[in-house]
Write an enzyme that holds these catalytic residues in place. Structure first.
Site, short mmCIF file in Angstrom:
data_model
loop_
_atom_site.label_atom_id
_atom_site.label_comp_id
_atom_site.label_asym_id
_atom_site.label_seq_id
_atom_site.Cartn_x
_atom_site.Cartn_y
_atom_site.Cartn_z
N GLU A 8 90.05 19.50 -5.95
CA GLU A 8 90.49 20.10 -7.21
C GLU A 8 91.89 20.69 -7.13
O GLU A 8 92.69 20.58 -8.06
CB GLU A 8 89.51 21.17 -7.66
CG GLU A 8 88.18 20.64 -8.19
CD GLU A 8 87.15 20.37 -7.11
OE1 GLU A 8 86.03 19.98 -7.46
OE2 GLU A 8 87.49 20.54 -5.92
N GLN B 35 84.56 18.84 -13.01
CA GLN B 35 83.21 18.34 -13.24
C GLN B 35 82.32 19.44 -13.82
O GLN B 35 81.51 19.20 -14.71
CB GLN B 35 82.64 17.82 -11.92
CG GLN B 35 81.48 16.87 -12.11
CD GLN B 35 81.20 16.08 -10.85
OE1 GLN B 35 80.67 16.65 -9.89
NE2 GLN B 35 81.53 14.81 -10.86
N PHE B 36 82.51 20.64 -13.33
CA PHE B 36 81.92 21.86 -13.91
C PHE B 36 82.99 22.95 -13.84
O PHE B 36 83.78 22.98 -12.89
CB PHE B 36 80.66 22.29 -13.16
CG PHE B 36 79.52 21.32 -13.26
CD1 PHE B 36 78.59 21.44 -14.28
CD2 PHE B 36 79.39 20.29 -12.36
CE1 PHE B 36 77.54 20.53 -14.39
CE2 PHE B 36 78.35 19.38 -12.45
CZ PHE B 36 77.42 19.50 -13.48
N ALA B 37 83.00 23.83 -14.82
CA ALA B 37 84.00 24.89 -14.84
C ALA B 37 83.95 25.73 -13.57
O ALA B 37 84.99 26.25 -13.12
CB ALA B 37 83.78 25.79 -16.06
N ASP B 38 82.78 25.86 -12.97
CA ASP B 38 82.62 26.62 -11.73
C ASP B 38 83.57 26.12 -10.65
O ASP B 38 84.08 26.89 -9.83
CB ASP B 38 81.19 26.50 -11.21
CG ASP B 38 80.14 26.70 -12.29
OD1 ASP B 38 79.39 27.69 -12.21
OD2 ASP B 38 80.08 25.86 -13.21
N PHE B 39 83.82 24.80 -10.64
CA PHE B 39 84.60 24.21 -9.56
C PHE B 39 86.10 24.48 -9.70
O PHE B 39 86.88 24.14 -8.81
CB PHE B 39 84.36 22.70 -9.49
CG PHE B 39 82.92 22.32 -9.23
CD1 PHE B 39 82.00 23.26 -8.77
CD2 PHE B 39 82.48 21.03 -9.44
CE1 PHE B 39 80.68 22.93 -8.53
CE2 PHE B 39 81.16 20.67 -9.19
CZ PHE B 39 80.25 21.63 -8.74
N HIS C 283 76.64 26.03 -11.36
CA HIS C 283 76.91 25.05 -12.42
C HIS C 283 76.73 25.67 -13.81
O HIS C 283 76.55 24.94 -14.78
CB HIS C 283 75.97 23.84 -12.29
CG HIS C 283 76.16 23.05 -11.04
ND1 HIS C 283 75.65 23.45 -9.83
CD2 HIS C 283 76.81 21.87 -10.81
CE1 HIS C 283 75.97 22.55 -8.90
NE2 HIS C 283 76.67 21.59 -9.47
#
Length: 658
Positions: free
Chosen positions: A397, A419-423, A464
């Site tokens: 990322e 892919q997910f905001a968490d990442f 996630h």
């Protein structure tokens, strides 16, 4: 030191000497000014001039170079006016950052130089993006980027090399192995014989070069540039050299053994090359004196201009204005043809129509090409636009965000799908330190949208489910959109992509397939910073965004006796406080609902702004309702307790009864 003349003509050989001499004489002057307190800090490249001059001399002027602290020779070889450099180092308005940053922390499009940030690693990924833009636009160019031996331990270094190799980008990665990272010797930094060996693991051509031999540097880089322009591929170069002065002047060199200093002092790139040119009959003492006199005259003349320049003055309006590049939304009104679609369809449709509107737009993300992304938003995009523009990325990322910045620097647009905001935490550094600050620092666009599938209530657990907008609303220079409805998602996404500033675009995955709305089929835009009033009433003002809007709507449906103004913010930065103030002046009571945990969230700022600016209109305490101060749990029962849906009902009724 052995020099091989090859087929270089006399003029080229002498020019390389003059180019090395100039930064050396500038540095000697700067060290005097540092002792006099006329500049605040200096990172010396004395003894390493051959690397900067050799690389810059081998490249064309329209090719980007991304240097570091000790690469003054890159700037002088590109013939950047010394007056501007001196103003930059003195923090004057005539510098490249208007006094907002120091040293070589700046870029200049005119001279195709992009300076570093102190976090070092992101510029390697930026080089990838610049090179990718050249490749996609069919330009036969090379990008060169510098780092030190210490920087090769950073994750961004490895991510950037991997991306460049997978995508076969025309990047020359230049490692200046100068013996010490501040005071830490190389023996404590890495455990391989040569740093060039790190290229092997990435399937990359790599070499170790004598960084103090200007002809070896110039010859190798010149040959590589000529080949890579025609046959793009990355190359890793390790330049062996030594830092003859401290990391910066205040740190000194007491930690370096005397014999090591003496050994490298004898390898001085200028003294040795000077002796070689004298043996070749190309240089004598009179010519050397003449060169020095000419360069010193230029230094003194430009230094006088910079010194006479007035200190930079503070103007609050100018400071705030330069955080973002000015952008006026081109209003594209929606047409009459509508279809009832889900939020996920609206995002996909808006993204596809923006790809059609901007042929310089590139989408990057994990699994977004043939697979269509984990939420299938880009399904079919690879067939429609090709894999050059719809690019699967490795799991890296940080370097991908940096590459998006590089695309922007080199005239393109980028959308990155987390892919997910968490990442986004894995790409946090380039988001908040590169994208957010570049326009304020040196006027560079960050024409980047980062799509952020977010949110809970779907049983996805702690990694996630975060709705982490507060990480970014805190950071000046970023814009944040958070639509709750398909109509808004499509129009705001089009605006975000048009905007030359960086935008974090939150998409609640719990709403993707549960919320339908009639949405115009054609392309349209919606302005940022304009909330919508979904319900009207005189009793209370409810403010929310994202999934919270739908929780509030459901509550009002279950309590039809409550007459409330319900405001959907739609964007969090810029934030539409005017609509909130107008409503509060009517109702006298305010409750703010957010899915994020309470402390430090957007509700806190809204509450503080109302207290400061509309306190006299309040008929009760402001209520903030949010999720618990815990990570997001997986179990349905636990997640239901974590989320604020029921607590919102209780707080709303309490405030109405106050």
């Amino acid at each position: 030191m052995k020099y091989r003349r090859e087929n270089y003509d006399d003029a080229t050989l002498v020019q390389l000497y003059r180019r090395m001499l100039k930064p050396r004489l500038i540095e000697e002057k700067m060290l005097i000014l540092l002792r006099q307190g006329k500049i605040s800090k200096w990172f010396s490249g004395i003894g390493q001039e051959a690397i900067s001059i050799g690389v810059a001399s081998a490249m064309d002027k329209e090719e980007y170079i991304l240097p570091m602290h000790r690469n003054l020779g890159v700037f002088t070889t590109r013939e950047i006016p010394l007056q501007q450099l001196f103003s930059q180092w003195q923090g004057k308005a005539g510098g490249f950052t208007k006094g907002r940053d120091r040293s070589f922390h700046f870029g200049t499009q005119e001279y195709k130089v992009v300076g570093m940030i102190s976090h070092l690693g992101p510029q390697l990924g930026v080089a990838d993006g610049i090179a990718l833009a050249d490749l996609l636009q069919g330009r036969e160019r090379v990008t060169a980027v510098f780092t030190g031996e210490g920087g090769t331990s950073e994750g961004d270094f490895h991510e950037a090399l991997n991306i460049a190799s997978v995508w076969q980008l025309p990047v020359i990665f230049c490692i200046e192995n100068n013996g010490y990272g501040l005071s830490t010797p190389t023996s404590e930094q890495y455990n391989c014989k040569d740093l060039s060996d790190r290229g092997i693991g990435y399937g990359m051509e790599s070499y170790t070069i004598d960084g103090n031999n200007v002809l070896e540097v110039f010859g190798k880089v010149d040959a590589l540039c000529k080949r890579i322009r025609k046959h793009p591929q990355p190359v890793l170069l390790e330049f062996r050299t030594f830092r003859m002065r401290g990391h910066e002047e205040a740190s000194g060199t007491k930690y370096v053994p005397d014999e090591l200093m003496a050994t490298w002092g004898a390898k001085d790139p200028i003294a040795n090359y000077e002796a070689f040119l004298a043996r070749e009959g190309l240089l004598n003492s009179a010519q050397i004196d003449a060169f020095k006199s000419e360069i010193n005259s230029e230094i003194n003349e430009h230094l006088q201009f910079a010194t006479r320049e007035s200190p930079v003055s503070f103007n609050q309006s100018n400071e705030l204005k330069d955080v973002y590049k000015q952008f006026e939304v081109e209003q594209v009104a929606p047409k009459d043809k509508m279809e009832n679609i889900r939020l996920v369809d609206a995002v996909s449709q808006g993204l596809k129509q923006s790809m059609e509107a901007h042929d310089n737009l590139v989408i990057m993300g994990q699994d977004i090409a043939e697979y269509g992304g984990v939420f299938k938003i880009t399904d079919g995009f690879a067939d429609a636009f090709g894999k050059d523009r719809v690019r699967n990325t490795p799991i890296c990322e940080s370097a991908i965000v940096s590459a998006a910045m590089g695309l922007s620097i080199n005239g393109m647009k980028a959308v990155v799908e987390m892919q997910f905001a968490d990442f986004a935490s894995s790409g946090f550094n380039p988001i908040v330190n590169y994208l957010a600050k570049s326009h304020y620092r040196w006027g560079a666009n960050a024409d980047v949208v980062i799509r952020m599938p977010c949110g809970g209530d779907v049983g996805a657990g702690p990694f996630h489910s975060q709705t982490n907008e507060a990480w970014f609303t805190k950071t000046p220079g970023l814009k944040v959109a958070y639509p709750a409805f398909p109509y808004d998602a499509k129009g705001l996404l089009a605006t975000a992509i048009n905007d030359p500033n960086p935008v974090l675009f939150f998409e609640h995955k719990g709403l993707y397939r549960s919320i339908y709305q009639d949405v115009p089929t054609d392309y349209y835009t919606l302005p940022f910073g304009k909330a919508t009033l979904l319900r009207k009433g005189d009793q209370i003002t409810i403010v929310s965004y994202g999934a919270g809007v739908h929780w509030a709507l459901r509550t009002l449906e279950e309590h039809p006796d409550i007459e409330a103004d319900l405001i959907d913010l739609r964007t969090l930065m810029p934030l539409d406080m005017a609509t909130i103030y107008t409503s509060l002046e009517k109702t006298g009571k305010l409750i703010i609902l957010q899915e994020d945990s309470l402390f430090g969230g957007i509700a806190s700022d809204i509450s503080a702004l109302v207290m400061e600016n509309r306190f006299e209109y309040l008929d009760g305490p402001i209520k903030r309702v949010a999720s618990l101060e815990t990570p997001i749990p997986f179990s349905k029962n636990l997640e239901d307790g974590y989320l604020p849906k029921q607590r919102f009902v209780t707080a709303l009724l309490e405030l109405l009864a106050y």
